[in-house]
Design a protein around this motif. Structure first.
Motif: not given
Ligand code: DAH
Length: 338
Positions: A102-127
């Motif tokens: 089974v594949g998994g998310l690359h550590i960079t992708r996981q970190t990116l998702y975490d960062i995106e998630q945090i900024f999303a809670t503060m009203g930032f959209t991913v562009f």
């Protein structure tokens, strides 16, 4: 010989032959010879139509019995073979299956998702914007003219005189501004960047950045500091302090480097080189020229921008010693984070 007698004698021959079959292959040959649709038994049964009444009845009964017997004998022989097969050929259907990889998310992708998630809670959209950029967007519109000395800070992979692999996510700022203008905006721009540099434990030629940009009324450097404090506490853990150090970027004025307190809480460690602070981002107030290039009126609105790496926070978080491990595709490394 009557037809039923022939059927019985066929049975004798078939059963004798079956006794001496010793392989799957021979068994299958036997089945085809006697039991298949075009086999010998079927051939005799085919003759049923041409024999007179009473004999036909006997022969029909004989055919049914023999067919059932041969079928049973075949199955028995099959089981006998299977039971005596060498271990490696025997199939144990009760054994658990082999789970597929089974594949998994690359550590960079996981970190990116975490960062995106945090900024999303503060009203930032991913562009999301392009990885192949023009010199104009990557430099000129960000206030870096063709002979600007600060271009030396970002050694560039050029594709042609005007096309290049983006050296930072900042060109996305102009694209976002031109799309949103004149509305206020709050976006983060994650993406892959490239620099024509020697690699080291702390630098790769390909890496990820997350750019942030907010434009509107009443946005100040204090807004940026508050944002970073909230981000640092969510991403790195509670109790983090943030400090700004004056810096220089052509696309922001004033410009800052953003530091957060290190995990060692100032006691001193190799990560922060005993300073107690970790640098996590560059940032500042969007330069009026850049605002204008994006279509905004710098007398009307203000904005802050920042750009941070993704691999380094991941490196710090997981105590990884060398950034080159991220993209050398060693599964022993990658699977630790899957
Ligand atoms: N683009 C810069 C770099 O790659 C990082 C950066 C600094 C981005 C300041 C910004 C900023 O948006 O305001 O080094």
């Amino acid at each position: 010989m009557s037809l039923s007698q022939r059927i019985y004698s066929l049975r004798e021959i078939a059963l004798r032959e079956l006794e001496s079959t010793a392989s799957d292959r021979a068994l299958e040959d036997w089945r085809v010879r006697y039991l298949a649709r075009k086999g010998e038994l079927a051939a005799v049964i085919g003759e049923l139509g041409s024999v007179p009444g009473e004999e036909k009845k006997d022969a029909g009964r004989a055919a049914n019995t023999v067919k059932a017997e041969l079928q049973a004998a075949f199955e028995e022989a099959q089981q006998r073979l299977r039971a005596t097969a060498p271990d490696e050929e025997r199939v144990d259907v009760s054994l658990p299956g082999i789970p597929p990889m089974v594949g998994g998310l690359h550590i960079t992708r996981q970190t990116l998702y975490d960062i995106e998630q945090i900024f999303a809670t503060m009203g930032f959209t991913v562009f999301e914007t392009r990885e192949v950029e023009t010199d104009e967007y990557n430099f000129q519109l960000l206030n870096l003219s063709p002979d600007h000395p600060a271009r030396d800070m970002q050694d560039t992979f050029y594709i042609s005189d005007t096309l290049l692999l983006r050296t930072h996510t900042s060109p996305g700022q102009i694209r976002a501004m031109r799309q949103y203008c004149p509305e206020p905006l709050r976006v983060i721009l994650p993406g892959k960047c490239h620099r024509y540099e020697a690699t080291s434990a702390r630098a790769e030629t390909m890496f990820y950045q997350v750019e942030g940009l907010a434009i509107g009324h009443g946005i100040t450097l204090a807004s940026l500091k508050g944002l970073f404090k909230a981000f640092a506490n969510k991403f790195f853990g509670e109790g983090r302090e943030v400090r700004f150090r004056g810096s220089y970027f052509p696309f922001t004025e004033p410009s800052v480097e953003v530091d957060i307190t290190c995990y060692c809480m100032g006691k001193g460690c190799t990560l922060c080189k005993c300073t107690g602070w970790l640098e996590i981002s560059g940032g500042g107030m969007v330069h009026p020229v850049v605002l204008e290039n994006g279509g905004y009126d710098p007398d009307d609105v203000t904005g802050f921008a920042f750009g941070m790496g993704v691999e380094r926070p991941a490196l710090n978080r997981h105590d990884i010693d060398d950034i080159r491990r991220f993209y050398s595709n060693d599964l022993r490394f990658l699977q630790q984070f899957a």
